[in-house]
Design an enzyme around this catalytic site. Structure first.
Site, mmCIF file in Angstrom:
data_model
loop_
_atom_site.group_PDB
_atom_site.id
_atom_site.type_symbol
_atom_site.label_atom_id
_atom_site.label_comp_id
_atom_site.label_asym_id
_atom_site.label_seq_id
_atom_site.Cartn_x
_atom_site.Cartn_y
_atom_site.Cartn_z
ATOM 1 N NE ARG A 70 -86.661 57.952 -30.087
ATOM 2 C CZ ARG A 70 -86.790 59.075 -29.270
ATOM 3 N NH1 ARG A 70 -85.415 59.516 -28.636
ATOM 4 N NH2 ARG A 70 -87.497 60.217 -29.315
ATOM 5 C CE1 TYR A 199 -90.553 51.354 -28.787
ATOM 6 C CE2 TYR A 199 -88.766 52.477 -28.850
ATOM 7 C CZ TYR A 199 -89.982 52.350 -28.980
ATOM 8 O OH TYR A 199 -90.616 53.478 -29.505
ATOM 9 C CE LYS A 208 -87.089 58.828 -34.389
ATOM 10 N NZ LYS A 208 -87.705 59.894 -34.951
ATOM 11 C CG HIS A 228 -87.370 64.329 -36.018
ATOM 12 N ND1 HIS A 228 -87.622 64.722 -34.702
ATOM 13 C CD2 HIS A 228 -87.971 63.108 -36.281
ATOM 14 C CE1 HIS A 228 -88.297 63.734 -34.077
ATOM 15 N NE2 HIS A 228 -88.667 62.709 -35.124
ATOM 16 C CB SER A 250 -90.977 62.648 -30.063
ATOM 17 O OG SER A 250 -89.782 62.616 -30.640
ATOM 18 C CB CYS A 252 -95.523 67.887 -31.933
ATOM 19 S SG CYS A 252 -94.903 68.558 -30.066
ATOM 20 C CG ASP A 279 -89.751 60.110 -37.454
ATOM 21 O OD1 ASP A 279 -90.275 60.703 -36.819
ATOM 22 O OD2 ASP A 279 -88.914 59.133 -37.180
ATOM 23 N NE ARG A 373 -93.568 54.280 -30.825
ATOM 24 C CZ ARG A 373 -93.020 55.424 -31.522
ATOM 25 N NH1 ARG A 373 -93.005 55.698 -32.675
ATOM 26 N NH2 ARG A 373 -92.353 56.394 -30.520
#
Ligand code: OXD
Ligand code: MN
Length: 590
Positions: A70, A199, A208, A228, A250, A252, A279, A373
């Site tokens: 991103r 991407y 998102k 989130h 993000s 974690c 997510d 991913r």
């Protein structure tokens, strides 16, 4: 055309006139159509078909090295008034932005096909679900949207013939030019424009862009929340399930927590963990006044490196069929995939994520990009919740915030009440690790893990959280904070993490049910050390005491940092939060 909805038809016509594709294909979601697209992508080399026995239905794709993540610096919230985007977003006047981007889209699809993708975020027919339409010139996007959303004709049926309530997403790869890459949101127009990227996070516009940035704005106006957050259920031996949602920045471990495997002590007793989402959560008060959550997505767009049978068995299992892998290493010996941390046996005959020959045994370079991913269907997940498709969602008993903190935050604490919980969420932070560029140990504030994803002024966002608490009253979920990442003096993690995080969740569940005691500290309620079950673990009660320790001097520093951070929001910071900060400082001074 798959719909008679004139709002959709008119907008698609306009975008066709702008982008001038050679062909328009409306995506109905049928296997027949999708198979033809898979074949086409394989024939052009856009995707590679993987081993049909070991990875049935799986495809591999590589993006350009300049297009692997991103791009927050090129992500914009174009509300009419600048103050509505707030200090944490890039802003540009919508008129100016349309004027700048329109020429870039003009004729951009000449020689290409435009795919019209209708999709629903949330189960079809759910009162919490919303429809989007994405126009794209990328088959990769179509095939990913098929996994990540409820895609196809049914989404239009959900929209109906007259509604105008759909999110208009326009994506073109264009030339994948990083200098002209833009991910732009027009919240007041229900519109997203994305150009010059291929991407996932920039181009799967349901995720998102819609489900967080646009939806957070919609939620503020319509009385719900887009967060989130992962969603999981813990089932006790009596078959009762308690649902928890959790927000972490993000990287974690949200996917790991969402799919955790209970430690043996709990398995033996018959406890189970169910994944609803990893997510994003959409949350709305239900008829009984409690807060209900759905996962608007239909799949997992997870980070591959580090995923293995031990760290996340369920995620790995989810990727065994009908999955798209992006930017991982390609094992040429058996036409499968590999990434760092999958196992200790990297392939010798492979191609790395950039497409170059790669020997995992001898190469110094990584085989998979660190942000490579998997796009995996949620139904593949062995622990997917039986409620995953429930249109009403699941009732949330607890909300958890957390981040990576080496010393400050204890293993777990509970907020005194909702308002204090909003304070805790708004001050969430992580310390940078050696994995990221820049200094190590720098505190980055990431309120509710929404810093890159809030589609409006964060001060207004905090106010919305406070309002939701007023509305929910005593039915509001309890709010907690966790920190799995405390380190000892040598920098080693003290808490084992992964499945053992369930031990902390069990105290949280017990608190929700009024079945566990707590100790009051200046920062909130903590468990008594003996209330964290350490049976079968290598750590003793003193270690747990250490993990729960609140260092008053560190917290005084923390309060200073929060005050600095809050200053950003000016007069949009709700007074209640400043009061909370004053109260924290007063408790620390005692
Ligand atoms: C994600 C992120 O990809 O948060 O989920 O960055
Ligand atoms: Mn995320």
């Amino acid at each position: 055309m798959l719909t008679n909805n004139q709002n959709v038809i008119k907008w698609v016509d306009e975008m066709v006139a702008l982008c001038k594709p050679d062909q328009i294909v409306w995506i109905d979601g049928s296997e027949e159509q999708l198979n033809a697209l898979r074949e086409e992508a394989i024939s052009t080399g856009e995707m590679e078909k993987l081993n049909e026995e070991k990875l049935p239905g799986c495809l591999l794709h590589r993006t350009l090295p300049n297009d692997v993540a991103r791009v927050e610096a090129r992500t914009f919230i174009c509300s009419r008034k600048e103050e509505d985007a707030g200090p944490t977003n890039n802003w540009c006047d919508p008129k100016e932005m349309y004027a700048k981007l329109t020429p870039m889209y003009d004729g951009v699809m000449k020689g290409r096909t435009m795919y019209v993708i209708p999709y629903s975020m949330g189960p079809i027919g759910s009162p919490l679900a919303k429809v989007g339409v994405e126009l794209t010139d990328s088959i990769y996007v179509v095939l990913n949207m098929d996994i990540m959303t409820r895609m196809g004709k049914q989404a239009f049926e959900n929209l109906g013939e007259t509604s105008n309530d759909f999110v208009r997403g326009l994506h073109s790869k264009a030339n994948i030019d990083p200098e002209n890459r833009y991910i732009v949101h027009f919240p007041e127009d229900n519109t997203i424009w994305s150009i010059n990227s291929a991407y996932g996070g920039n181009v799967l516009l349901g995720k998102k862009c819609f489900a967080l940035r646009i939806a957070s704005y919609q939620g503020k106006n319509e009385g719900w929340m887009a967060e989130h957050m992962l969603i999981l259920g813990i089932e006790n031996p009596q078959g009762e399930v308690t649902y928890i949602s959790a927000a972490f920045p993000s990287a974690c471990g949200k996917t790991n927590l969402a799919m955790l495997i209970p430690p043996e002590v709990y398995q033996k007793q018959g406890y189970k963990v169910w994944t609803v989402g990893d997510d994003i959560a959409w949350l709305k008060p239900g008829k009984d006044g409690r807060l209900y959550a759905i996962n608007p997505e239909n799949g997992f767009f997870g980070v591959a490196p580090g995923t293995n049978a031990k760290s996340n068995f369920n995620a790995l299992e989810s990727t065994k069929k009908n999955t798209i892998f992006t930017n991982v290493a390609h094992n040429l010996d058996d036409n499968t995939v590999w990434w760092e941390g999958l196992d200790k046996n990297p392939p010798e005959h492979a191609v790395d994520w950039t497409g170059k020959p790669w020997n995992g045994k001898t190469s110094e370079e990584k085989g998979a990009h660190p942000n490579s991913r998997f796009t995996a269907p949620a139904i593949n997940c062995p622990c997917i919740s039986p409620e995953f498709n429930n249109p009403e969602g699941v009732p949330i008993s607890a909300m958890i915030f957390g981040g990576r903190r080496a010393k400050t935050a204890p293993l777990v604490y509970q907020s005194f009440d909702w308002k204090h919980g909003v304070f805790v969420g708004s001050t969430m932070a992580s310390e940078t690790t050696a994995a990221a560029t820049g200094a190590v140990g720098v505190v980055r504030r990431d309120p509710m893990a929404m810093l890159p994803f809030c589609g409006y002024h964060m001060g207004d966002y905090f106010a919305h959280w406070l309002e939701m608490g007023e509305k929910l009253g005593d039915k509001a979920p309890k709010i907690f904070n966790v920190n799995w990442f405390r380190t000892d003096d040598e920098g080693h993690f003290i808490w084992p993490g992964f499945g053992d995080n369930m031990r902390v969740l069990m105290w949280i569940v017990a608190r929700c049910k009024g079945e566990a005691d707590a100790v009051e500290t200046p920062i909130g309620y903590e468990p008594k050390p003996e209330d964290i079950n350490i049976e079968g673990l290598d750590i003793d009660l003193d270690t747990v005491k250490g993990l729960l320790n609140v260092d008053v001097d560190l917290w005084k520093e923390e309060a200073k940092g929060i005050r600095e951070f809050y200053a950003k929001f000016g007069n949009k910071l709700p007074k209640e939060l400043m009061d909370q900060l004053d109260a924290l400082e007063a408790r620390l001074a005692k």
